[in-house]
Design an enzyme around this catalytic site. Structure first.
Site, mmCIF file in Angstrom:
data_model
loop_
_atom_site.group_PDB
_atom_site.id
_atom_site.type_symbol
_atom_site.label_atom_id
_atom_site.label_comp_id
_atom_site.label_asym_id
_atom_site.label_seq_id
_atom_site.Cartn_x
_atom_site.Cartn_y
_atom_site.Cartn_z
ATOM 1 N N ALA A 164 66.096 27.194 83.151
ATOM 2 C CA ALA A 164 64.757 27.356 83.697
ATOM 3 C C ALA A 164 64.783 26.980 85.171
ATOM 4 C CB ALA A 164 63.786 26.464 82.938
ATOM 5 N N GLY A 190 68.076 26.773 79.585
ATOM 6 C CA GLY A 190 67.405 27.967 79.069
ATOM 7 C C GLY A 190 68.322 29.193 79.041
ATOM 8 N N GLU A 233 70.132 28.880 75.910
ATOM 9 C CA GLU A 233 69.145 29.117 74.845
ATOM 10 C C GLU A 233 68.804 30.603 74.721
ATOM 11 O OE1 GLU A 233 66.710 26.050 76.692
ATOM 12 O OE2 GLU A 233 66.625 25.000 74.759
ATOM 13 N N GLU A 281 69.971 19.459 80.282
ATOM 14 C CA GLU A 281 68.619 19.000 80.633
ATOM 15 C C GLU A 281 68.544 17.480 80.764
ATOM 16 O OE1 GLU A 281 69.331 21.297 78.356
ATOM 17 O OE2 GLU A 281 67.940 22.974 78.503
HETATM 18 N N1 CAA Z 1 66.803 26.298 88.867
HETATM 19 C C1 CAA Z 1 66.604 26.610 90.152
HETATM 20 N N2 CAA Z 1 67.588 26.854 91.025
HETATM 21 C C2 CAA Z 1 68.845 26.765 90.569
HETATM 22 C C3 CAA Z 1 69.135 26.434 89.229
HETATM 23 C C4 CAA Z 1 68.034 26.206 88.350
HETATM 24 N N3 CAA Z 1 68.204 25.935 87.039
HETATM 25 N N4 CAA Z 1 70.480 26.419 89.072
HETATM 26 C C5 CAA Z 1 71.015 26.718 90.274
HETATM 27 N N5 CAA Z 1 70.036 26.931 91.184
HETATM 28 C C6 CAA Z 1 70.178 27.274 92.597
HETATM 29 C C7 CAA Z 1 70.613 26.074 93.413
HETATM 30 O O1 CAA Z 1 69.520 25.264 93.727
HETATM 31 C C8 CAA Z 1 71.231 26.750 94.617
HETATM 32 O O2 CAA Z 1 70.180 27.181 95.464
HETATM 33 P P1 CAA Z 1 70.310 26.966 97.099
HETATM 34 O O3 CAA Z 1 71.526 27.793 97.469
HETATM 35 O O4 CAA Z 1 69.026 27.516 97.599
HETATM 36 O O5 CAA Z 1 70.521 25.512 97.307
HETATM 37 C C9 CAA Z 1 71.876 27.994 94.034
HETATM 38 O O6 CAA Z 1 71.227 28.206 92.766
HETATM 39 C C10 CAA Z 1 73.357 27.830 93.791
HETATM 40 O O7 CAA Z 1 73.543 26.679 92.997
HETATM 41 P P2 CAA Z 1 74.562 25.499 93.415
HETATM 42 O O8 CAA Z 1 74.682 25.391 94.899
HETATM 43 O O9 CAA Z 1 74.143 24.273 92.672
HETATM 44 O O10 CAA Z 1 75.941 26.093 92.823
HETATM 45 P P3 CAA Z 1 77.167 25.306 92.208
HETATM 46 O O11 CAA Z 1 78.225 26.328 91.968
HETATM 47 O O12 CAA Z 1 77.510 24.100 93.006
HETATM 48 O O13 CAA Z 1 76.633 24.763 90.763
HETATM 49 C C11 CAA Z 1 75.476 24.937 88.656
HETATM 50 C C12 CAA Z 1 76.213 25.680 89.779
HETATM 51 C C13 CAA Z 1 76.466 24.028 87.885
HETATM 52 C C14 CAA Z 1 74.918 25.997 87.696
HETATM 53 C C15 CAA Z 1 74.363 24.049 89.250
HETATM 54 O O14 CAA Z 1 73.548 24.870 90.083
HETATM 55 C C16 CAA Z 1 73.448 23.414 88.234
HETATM 56 O O15 CAA Z 1 73.814 22.401 87.643
HETATM 57 N N6 CAA Z 1 72.238 24.000 87.999
HETATM 58 C C17 CAA Z 1 71.229 23.425 87.164
HETATM 59 C C18 CAA Z 1 71.561 23.568 85.690
HETATM 60 C C19 CAA Z 1 70.489 22.943 84.822
HETATM 61 O O16 CAA Z 1 70.181 21.765 84.911
HETATM 62 N N7 CAA Z 1 69.885 23.765 83.928
HETATM 63 C C20 CAA Z 1 68.871 23.333 83.010
HETATM 64 C C21 CAA Z 1 67.504 23.642 83.547
HETATM 65 S S1 CAA Z 1 66.205 22.944 82.554
HETATM 66 C C22 CAA Z 1 65.965 24.075 81.310
HETATM 67 O O17 CAA Z 1 66.570 25.115 81.248
HETATM 68 C C23 CAA Z 1 64.898 23.685 80.291
HETATM 69 C C24 CAA Z 1 64.833 24.566 79.095
HETATM 70 O O18 CAA Z 1 65.410 24.260 78.069
HETATM 71 C C25 CAA Z 1 64.053 25.778 79.118
#
Ligand code: CAA
Length: 257
Positions: A64, A108, A111, A131
């Site tokens: 998400a 998500g 999921e 999460e």
């Molecule tokens: N939401 C919004 N933006 C996201 C995102 C997310 N879930 N995941 C990545 N991005 C964005 C980053 O903010 C970044 O944007 P900017 O370039 O503008 O800074 C861009 O995508 C690239 O990401 P990274 O620079 O972080 O890339 P990376 O290769 O270093 O890491 C990653 C990749 C491991 C996927 C890391 O981005 C990450 O950990 N993302 C979050 C994952 C997460 O926590 N997901 C769970 C969300 S909560 C959820 O989903 C609830 C549910 O059950 C419905």
């Protein structure tokens, strides 16, 4: 439909691509609504027999959209019933949906992949429910579908530690159906989807419904459901065609009725 989601028709297969490469395909309203609208359209199209949901080579979807979600308060989440409405459109699709996952399928994203009927994973795929690292928990079925797919021990480990699982472990654990070299993921998934779409659509839908029943009912109820649907298949012209074609040593020509 927005450009956050692209849809294409390949023969009898509807392909849906999540297209937010700058945000690792994070799921915002445009993506969720785009996927749901594409499913609506492919479900209504009698020429389509199978759907494929995919992302890009770096991410299926990284969850998400945290940027959007971070300001939600309880009343907003509860009043809008965040997740429930269009997020669950994949679950209600009656035609089969295959997730073709390369790169990250997190939160998500994992999921969404699990809402599909099966997952084909590229060898670079990484699955996770991280999460816990951002102060919340899976909210689109992760705590329920992951243990059903890979068992309590590994599901608990992933949800509590937030660790990622690679394609090999995911295949060994039962989360994914096949591992495919990343550069062939889409081609191979489309090939399997065309095979499925080449069979009788009502039979394909019956099989999907019967397999899913295994997760919704006790064994005896599931077996009874299967038996009755099996009986119903004898009302189909496609059953006559399939069995006669076998007896006559020719290829069947299914008419989806
Ligand atoms: N939401 C919004 N933006 C996201 C995102 C997310 N879930 N995941 C990545 N991005 C964005 C980053 O903010 C970044 O944007 P900017 O370039 O503008 O800074 C861009 O995508 C690239 O990401 P990274 O620079 O972080 O890339 P990376 O290769 O270093 O890491 C990653 C990749 C491991 C996927 C890391 O981005 C990450 O950990 N993302 C979050 C994952 C997460 O926590 N997901 C769970 C969300 S909560 C959820 O989903 C609830 C549910 O059950 C419905």
């Amino acid at each position: 439909m927005t450009t956050a989601v692209l849809s294409e028709i390949h023969g009898k297969v509807g392909l849906i691509r999540i297209n937010r490469p700058d945000a690792m395909n994070a799921l915002n309203d445009a993506v969720v609504e785009g996927i749901a609208a594409a499913i609506d359209a492919f479900e209504a199209d009698p020429a389509i027999g199978c759907l494929v949901l995919t992302g890009n080579d770096k991410a299926f979807a990284a969850g998400a959209d945290i940027g959007v979600m971070k300001s939600f308060d309880y009343m907003h989440a509860y009043q809008t019933d965040f997740i429930t409405a269009r997020w669950e459109r994949i679950k209600t699709a009656r035609k089969p949906v295959i997730a073709a996952v390369a790169g990250y399928a997190l939160g998500g994203g994992c999921e969404f992949a699990m809402m599909c009927d099966m997952i084909y994973a590229a060898d670079n795929a990484k699955f996770g429910q991280p999460e816990v690292k951002i102060g919340t928990l899976p909210g689109a079925g992760g705590t329920q579908r992951l243990p059903r797919a890979i068992g309590k021990a590994k599901a608990m480990d992933m949800c509590l530690t937030g660790r990622l699982m690679d394609a090999v472990e995911a295949e060994k654990s039962g989360l994914v159906a096949r591992i495919i070299p990343a550069e062939q993921l889409l081609e191979e998934t489309l090939k399997a989807a065309q095979t499925i779409a080449g069979y009788s659509l009502p039979v394909i839908m019956m099989i999907k419904e019967a397999v899913n029943r295994a997760f919704e009912s006790p064994l005896n109820e599931g077996l009874l459901f299967e038996r009755r649907v099996f009986h119903a298949s004898f009302a189909l012209e496609d059953q006559k065609e399939g069995m006669n074609a076998f007896a006559e040593k020719r290829k069947p020509s299914f008419k989806n009725r």
